[in-house]
Each structure stands twice: as structure tokens, then as C-alpha cells.
Motif scaffolding. Structure first.
Motif, PDB file in Angstrom:
ATOM      1  N   CYS A  39      17.813 -21.589 -18.897  1.00  0.00           N
ATOM      2  CA  CYS A  39      18.412 -21.315 -17.585  1.00  0.00           C
ATOM      3  C   CYS A  39      17.133 -20.998 -16.576  1.00  0.00           C
ATOM      4  N   ALA A  40      16.733 -20.022 -16.642  1.00  0.00           N
ATOM      5  CA  ALA A  40      15.766 -19.621 -15.731  1.00  0.00           C
ATOM      6  C   ALA A  40      14.790 -18.454 -16.258  1.00  0.00           C
ATOM      7  N   ARG A  41      13.738 -18.017 -15.621  1.00  0.00           N
ATOM      8  CA  ARG A  41      12.783 -17.138 -15.967  1.00  0.00           C
ATOM      9  C   ARG A  41      12.636 -16.192 -14.735  1.00  0.00           C
ATOM     10  N   SER A  58      12.295 -18.907 -11.518  1.00  0.00           N
ATOM     11  CA  SER A  58      11.778 -20.277 -12.279  1.00  0.00           C
ATOM     12  C   SER A  58      12.755 -20.824 -12.797  1.00  0.00           C
ATOM     13  N   MET A  59      13.125 -22.125 -12.390  1.00  0.00           N
ATOM     14  CA  MET A  59      14.033 -22.880 -13.080  1.00  0.00           C
ATOM     15  C   MET A  59      13.360 -24.337 -13.423  1.00  0.00           C
ATOM     16  N   ASP A  60      14.284 -25.119 -14.118  1.00  0.00           N
ATOM     17  CA  ASP A  60      13.694 -26.386 -14.663  1.00  0.00           C
ATOM     18  C   ASP A  60      12.284 -26.762 -14.707  1.00  0.00           C
ATOM     19  N   THR A  65      11.587 -23.368  -7.869  1.00  0.00           N
ATOM     20  CA  THR A  65      11.260 -21.665  -7.810  1.00  0.00           C
ATOM     21  C   THR A  65      11.764 -20.973  -6.369  1.00  0.00           C
ATOM     22  N   VAL A  86      19.427 -16.175  -8.869  1.00  0.00           N
ATOM     23  CA  VAL A  86      19.475 -17.524  -9.588  1.00  0.00           C
ATOM     24  C   VAL A  86      20.593 -18.364  -8.824  1.00  0.00           C
ATOM     25  N   SER A  90      20.038 -21.823  -7.019  1.00  0.00           N
ATOM     26  CA  SER A  90      20.889 -23.302  -7.493  1.00  0.00           C
ATOM     27  C   SER A  90      21.609 -23.541  -6.088  1.00  0.00           C
ATOM     28  N   LYS A  97      22.762 -25.786 -14.421  1.00  0.00           N
ATOM     29  CA  LYS A  97      22.229 -25.739 -15.919  1.00  0.00           C
ATOM     30  C   LYS A  97      23.344 -25.085 -16.738  1.00  0.00           C
ATOM     31  N   CYS A 100      22.866 -21.624 -18.209  1.00  0.00           N
ATOM     32  CA  CYS A 100      23.222 -20.470 -17.295  1.00  0.00           C
ATOM     33  C   CYS A 100      24.607 -20.208 -17.356  1.00  0.00           C
TER      34      CYS A 100
END
Length: 301
Positions: A39-41, A58-60, A65, A86, A90, A97, A100
């Protein structure tokens, strides 16, 4: 060797300490669950007292970002605030995602409970920067507040100091925008999951748009209406009233960016508009990715 009395006291202290640990474990606030892998950090400094600094999402695989100098929140914990970050990322990059979905829905349920208890939630970002490939979006300030009125959630979103590069028509982007809308409180979690996630079944959240405003220099959009949101723009529908002040300047900007199809659509829209001085007005619908103005479909694609 301990006496019977001292041993009893020691046992009492041990039992008391154990009871205190259980009590603290029962009533201490639970740590917010981080977003799952895929999903994300998220990282930031702080996370208590309603403020965080150096927020990074951070995603993907790092291709998308969000960085913010500061994030503030009231009426909830940092888990809902992380979910809001997030969602902000998005919403602007259009990335959904599957990983998520469940996490966002869980944080949405927490937001619903917080609203029912505290009546209001808010979150804000200062000095935010969103990046995905060539797209770079700057937000000097962005704020979202939500309150409840009976079974309805009333939300206000505002953005200022907007800058954008890496798109085909940067001069068409607004410099500031604001929206006030409402939806059933029970649909808050569903909308959060649809905005940043990819639920297995397509939700349909009915939203009333009380006001919508976007500005760039002297060009101003205003509107109101209703929408059915699904998280997929091609399966989203809306209808309402839209007004644009100084549409000629907008047409000139489209031509300046070599967006001739958009410029032609705006010229056609102006022809079918109801005009009052420098204000052009329309009754509009959006369905299946097609914008219809006063009954005339516009060639935006």
C-alpha cells in the motif's frame, strides 16, 4: 529466607504490579496500525500532540511520493492522519492500490467513530509536494475538516498556493480551490477505501456538493450539485450548475498550451452558455467520462 509476612507483602506487590500492567494495557490507547505492505510507506517526526513534521509517504515502489513540511490534526489519532495523507496522494495521482483498501476502510471506521464521539475532525498539510514521474504538484497549504449533523458528515476542503509542472496544460490548473460537500456518515469509510484503494466491489457513495470554487488569476469557477462517487472516474457521475468568470481568458490559456481540443470545447461551451456580463453559466452532467453542457456533449477526450 523470607518470612511469611514479608513473602505475603512481596506477593501482594507482585500481584498489584501485574494488575497495573493489565490496567494500563486495557486503557492505554492502541498504537495506530501502519499501512500494509504493497500500500504505502509512511515516515514522520512527531505523531503526538496533534502535529507531525517531515512527513513522507511513498507508494508504488517509490514512483509516487508525498512530502510535507508539517501536518496537523485534531479530533483523532495519527492513524487517521496517516490515512488522510495516503488519500491526499492517491486523489491527486489517481492511483488506487488493492492493498490499501482494508486498511483505509478500517481507518475510515475509526474516523466515523471519532466523529460520532467528538463531532469534528480536521487535518492540514503545509509545504506539501507530490511527485509521480514527471508530474510535480506543490501545495502551500491544504486543509480538510469534517463535522457531523445528525447522520450526515459535512466536509470542507481548501487548497492554496497550488503549483504544477510536468503536465500538458499547466496554465489551466487552478492556483487555489475549495469545496464544501456532505455525505452520509456511514459512507465515510467506504469513500476512503474507494479513493485510495481498489475494493473488490465498486461502491457508490452519494455526495451533495454544496459549493465548489477554483481560481486562477481573474478566472474563477463556481458550482454546486450532486455526485455519485466510485473511486473510478469512468464510473462516476455528477450533475449540477457551473459558472465561469472570464472564460475567454481560459480559452486563451488553452491555446497557449496548445490544447486545441480543450480550447474548441470551451468555445463550444461558451456558445451554449447563459451569459451575464463576464460570467458564463451552464447546467452540466458528467457520466461515463463525458461532460455534457446544456445538453451538448463536449469533446474533452
Amino acid at each position: 529466607m523470607l518470612s511469611h509476612t514479608s513473602a505475603g507483602k512481596t506477593g501482594f506487590r507482585a500481584r498489584s504490579a501485574f494488575a497495573l500492567v493489565l490496567l494500563c494495557g486495557t486503557f492505554a490507547p492502541a498504537l495506530a496500525a501502519p499501512p500494509p505492505a504493497g500500500c504505502a510507506r509512511i515516515s514522520h517526526d512527531g505523531g503526538s500532540g496533534g502535529a507531525m513534521t517531515h512527513v513522507h509517504v511513498s507508494m508504488d515502489d517509490g514512483a509516487a511520493t508525498l512530502d510535507a513540511t508539517r501536518e496537523t490534526y485534531t479530533g483523532s489519532d495519527d492513524g487517521v492522519a496517516d490515512a488522510a495523507s495516503v488519500l491526499l496522494l492517491s486523489a491527486f495521482i489517481g492511483l488506487h492500490k488493492s492493498a490499501c483498501s482494508a486498511w483505509l476502510e478500517a481507518e475510515g471506521k475509526q474516523a466515523e467513530a471519532d466523529l460520532a464521539d467528538k463531532q469534528k475532525l480536521s487535518v492540514g498539510w503545509s509545504g506539501a509536494h507530490i511527485k509521480r514521474h514527471e508530474l510535480q504538484l506543490g501545495l502551500g497549504d491544504a486543509r480538510l475538516s469534517v463535522s457531523i449533523d445528525g447522520t450526515q458528515a459535512n466536509a470542507n476542503l481548501s487548497m492554496s498556493g497550488v503549483t504544477i509542472t510536468g503536465v500538458s496544460a499547466p496554465s489551466l490548473a487552478p492556483q487555489s480551490a475549495a469545496a464544501a460537500f456532505s455525505l452520509p456518515l456511514k459512507d465515510v469509510a467506504t469513500l476512503m477505501a474507494a479513493t485510495g484503494g481498489k475494493p473488490s466491489s465498486m461502491p457508490a457513495v452519494h455526495v451533495t456538493i454544496n459549493s465548489l470554487t477554483a481560481r486562477r488569476d481573474q478566472i474563477q469557477f463556481t458550482g454546486h450539485g450532486v455526485a455519485t462517487l466510485t473511486g473510478d472516474v469512468n464510473h462516476t457521475s455528477a450533475s449540477g450548475h457551473l459558472e465561469v468568470r472570464h472564460i475567454k481568458d481560459l480559452i486563451d490559456l488553452a491555446r497557449q498550451d496548445s490544447q486545441m481540443r480543450v480550447a474548441a470545447a470551451l468555445v463550444l461551451a461558451r456558445l451554449v452558455s447563459h451569459r451575464d456580463g463576464d460570467v458564463s453559466a451552464w447546467d452540466t452532467t458528467w457520466e461515463g467520462g463525458v461532460l455534457t453542457v446544456n445538453g451538448v456533449p463536449l469533446p474533452l477526450k
